[in-house]
Motif scaffolding. Structure first.
Motif, PDB file in Angstrom:
ATOM      1  N   GLU A 187       1.907   2.496   5.370  1.00  0.00           N
ATOM      2  CA  GLU A 187       2.251   1.499   4.343  1.00  0.00           C
ATOM      3  C   GLU A 187       1.063   0.570   4.079  1.00  0.00           C
ATOM      4  O   GLU A 187       0.755   0.259   2.926  1.00  0.00           O
ATOM      5  CB  GLU A 187       3.472   0.693   4.785  1.00  0.00           C
ATOM      6  CG  GLU A 187       3.903  -0.366   3.809  1.00  0.00           C
ATOM      7  CD  GLU A 187       4.417   0.173   2.477  1.00  0.00           C
ATOM      8  OE1 GLU A 187       4.417  -0.601   1.507  1.00  0.00           O
ATOM      9  OE2 GLU A 187       4.789   1.359   2.395  1.00  0.00           O
ATOM     10  N   ILE A 188       0.396   0.152   5.125  1.00  0.00           N
ATOM     11  CA  ILE A 188      -0.779  -0.712   4.967  1.00  0.00           C
ATOM     12  C   ILE A 188      -1.880   0.042   4.219  1.00  0.00           C
ATOM     13  O   ILE A 188      -2.503  -0.506   3.308  1.00  0.00           O
ATOM     14  CB  ILE A 188      -1.270  -1.219   6.335  1.00  0.00           C
ATOM     15  CG1 ILE A 188      -0.281  -2.234   6.899  1.00  0.00           C
ATOM     16  CG2 ILE A 188      -2.665  -1.820   6.231  1.00  0.00           C
ATOM     17  CD1 ILE A 188      -0.543  -2.620   8.331  1.00  0.00           C
ATOM     18  N   THR A 189      -2.096   1.282   4.565  1.00  0.00           N
ATOM     19  CA  THR A 189      -3.104   2.094   3.882  1.00  0.00           C
ATOM     20  C   THR A 189      -2.774   2.223   2.399  1.00  0.00           C
ATOM     21  O   THR A 189      -3.652   2.098   1.539  1.00  0.00           O
ATOM     22  CB  THR A 189      -3.197   3.494   4.523  1.00  0.00           C
ATOM     23  OG1 THR A 189      -3.525   3.333   5.909  1.00  0.00           O
ATOM     24  CG2 THR A 189      -4.226   4.359   3.846  1.00  0.00           C
ATOM     25  N   ARG A 190      -1.500   2.467   2.086  1.00  0.00           N
ATOM     26  CA  ARG A 190      -1.082   2.580   0.695  1.00  0.00           C
ATOM     27  C   ARG A 190      -1.316   1.279  -0.051  1.00  0.00           C
ATOM     28  O   ARG A 190      -1.838   1.269  -1.162  1.00  0.00           O
ATOM     29  CB  ARG A 190       0.401   2.964   0.627  1.00  0.00           C
ATOM     30  CG  ARG A 190       0.906   3.206  -0.784  1.00  0.00           C
ATOM     31  CD  ARG A 190       2.401   3.516  -0.798  1.00  0.00           C
ATOM     32  NE  ARG A 190       3.210   2.380  -0.407  1.00  0.00           N
ATOM     33  CZ  ARG A 190       3.515   1.344  -1.209  1.00  0.00           C
ATOM     34  NH1 ARG A 190       3.026   1.300  -2.426  1.00  0.00           N
ATOM     35  NH2 ARG A 190       4.275   0.360  -0.786  1.00  0.00           N
ATOM     36  N   ARG A 191      -0.969   0.139   0.573  1.00  0.00           N
ATOM     37  CA  ARG A 191      -1.142  -1.169  -0.068  1.00  0.00           C
ATOM     38  C   ARG A 191      -2.625  -1.482  -0.288  1.00  0.00           C
ATOM     39  O   ARG A 191      -3.001  -2.028  -1.324  1.00  0.00           O
ATOM     40  CB  ARG A 191      -0.491  -2.275   0.769  1.00  0.00           C
ATOM     41  CG  ARG A 191       1.007  -2.148   0.932  1.00  0.00           C
ATOM     42  CD  ARG A 191       1.733  -2.512  -0.300  1.00  0.00           C
ATOM     43  NE  ARG A 191       1.551  -3.929  -0.532  1.00  0.00           N
ATOM     44  CZ  ARG A 191       2.015  -4.564  -1.580  1.00  0.00           C
ATOM     45  NH1 ARG A 191       2.693  -3.928  -2.481  1.00  0.00           N
ATOM     46  NH2 ARG A 191       1.803  -5.841  -1.733  1.00  0.00           N
ATOM     47  N   VAL A 192      -3.457  -1.144   0.671  1.00  0.00           N
ATOM     48  CA  VAL A 192      -4.901  -1.371   0.521  1.00  0.00           C
ATOM     49  C   VAL A 192      -5.445  -0.545  -0.634  1.00  0.00           C
ATOM     50  O   VAL A 192      -6.235  -1.036  -1.445  1.00  0.00           O
ATOM     51  CB  VAL A 192      -5.645  -1.055   1.842  1.00  0.00           C
ATOM     52  CG1 VAL A 192      -7.147  -0.956   1.630  1.00  0.00           C
ATOM     53  CG2 VAL A 192      -5.325  -2.108   2.889  1.00  0.00           C
TER      54      VAL A 192
END
Length: 180
Positions: A35-40
């Motif tokens: 999720e963090i990777t997607r948001r970044v």
């Protein structure tokens, strides 16, 4: 038979419970990581596609990130900007001078924004290979509780608007003169 008693069973149940929790935590961590990777990726794509220059700073004035448009405005590379402090280089060729700030003005704007002013916008001229008229806006970055966690500077190129306004003024003056 009867090799293991209740104590052994309790120890095995405890170990099994802890192993189950560790597996669940690992799954949650993997989900959070993706999720963090997607948001970044989403935020990076936004920074790359907008036409305004962006400069994100933490509360102490250290530059967290920027985008390509801003680096073109100041004619510096991202490596020369990110990780540096905006407040340290106050020379005439430093970043603070390039974006039209003096230390006292920066401190005053930040103090005003801490007192619930929503944003500060100024028209500046960024000198370089091509001089640009730029609308510089300083906005506080707030957390979910409303506390200020940093500063966002947004730079919008208004050179074409200024040139059109000047051209309109010249035309009006010429028409008025001809009418007289």
């Amino acid at each position: 038979p009867n090799l293991y008693d209740d104590w052994h069973q309790d120890v095995l149940m405890t170990i099994a419970s802890q192993a189950a929790m560790a597996i669940q935590n690992a799954r949650l961590y993997a989900q959070a990581g993706s999720e963090i990777t997607r948001r970044v990726r989403e935020l990076n794509s936004i920074l790359c596609t907008i036409h305004e220059g962006i400069l994100l700073l933490n509360l102490s004035g250290d530059i967290v990130t920027t985008n390509r448009v801003f680096t073109e405005f100041v004619e510096m590379s991202e490596a020369q900007i990110v990780g540096k402090s905006l407040l340290t280089d106050r020379s005439e060729t430093g970043l603070m001078a390039k974006i039209g700030y003096k230390l006292a003005d920066w401190e005053q704007d930040c103090a005003d924004l801490r007192q619930d002013v929503k944003w500060r916008t100024f028209h500046i001229v960024m000198e370089g290979a091509v001089d640009r008229h730029v609308e510089r806006t300083l906005v506080p970055v707030r957390d979910t509780a409303g506390g200020i966690t940093g500063w966002l500077l947004i730079f919008r190129d208004i050179t074409e608007e200024v040139e059109l306004a000047e051209s309109r003024e010249e035309t009006i003056h010429m028409l008025v003169h001809d009418l007289r």
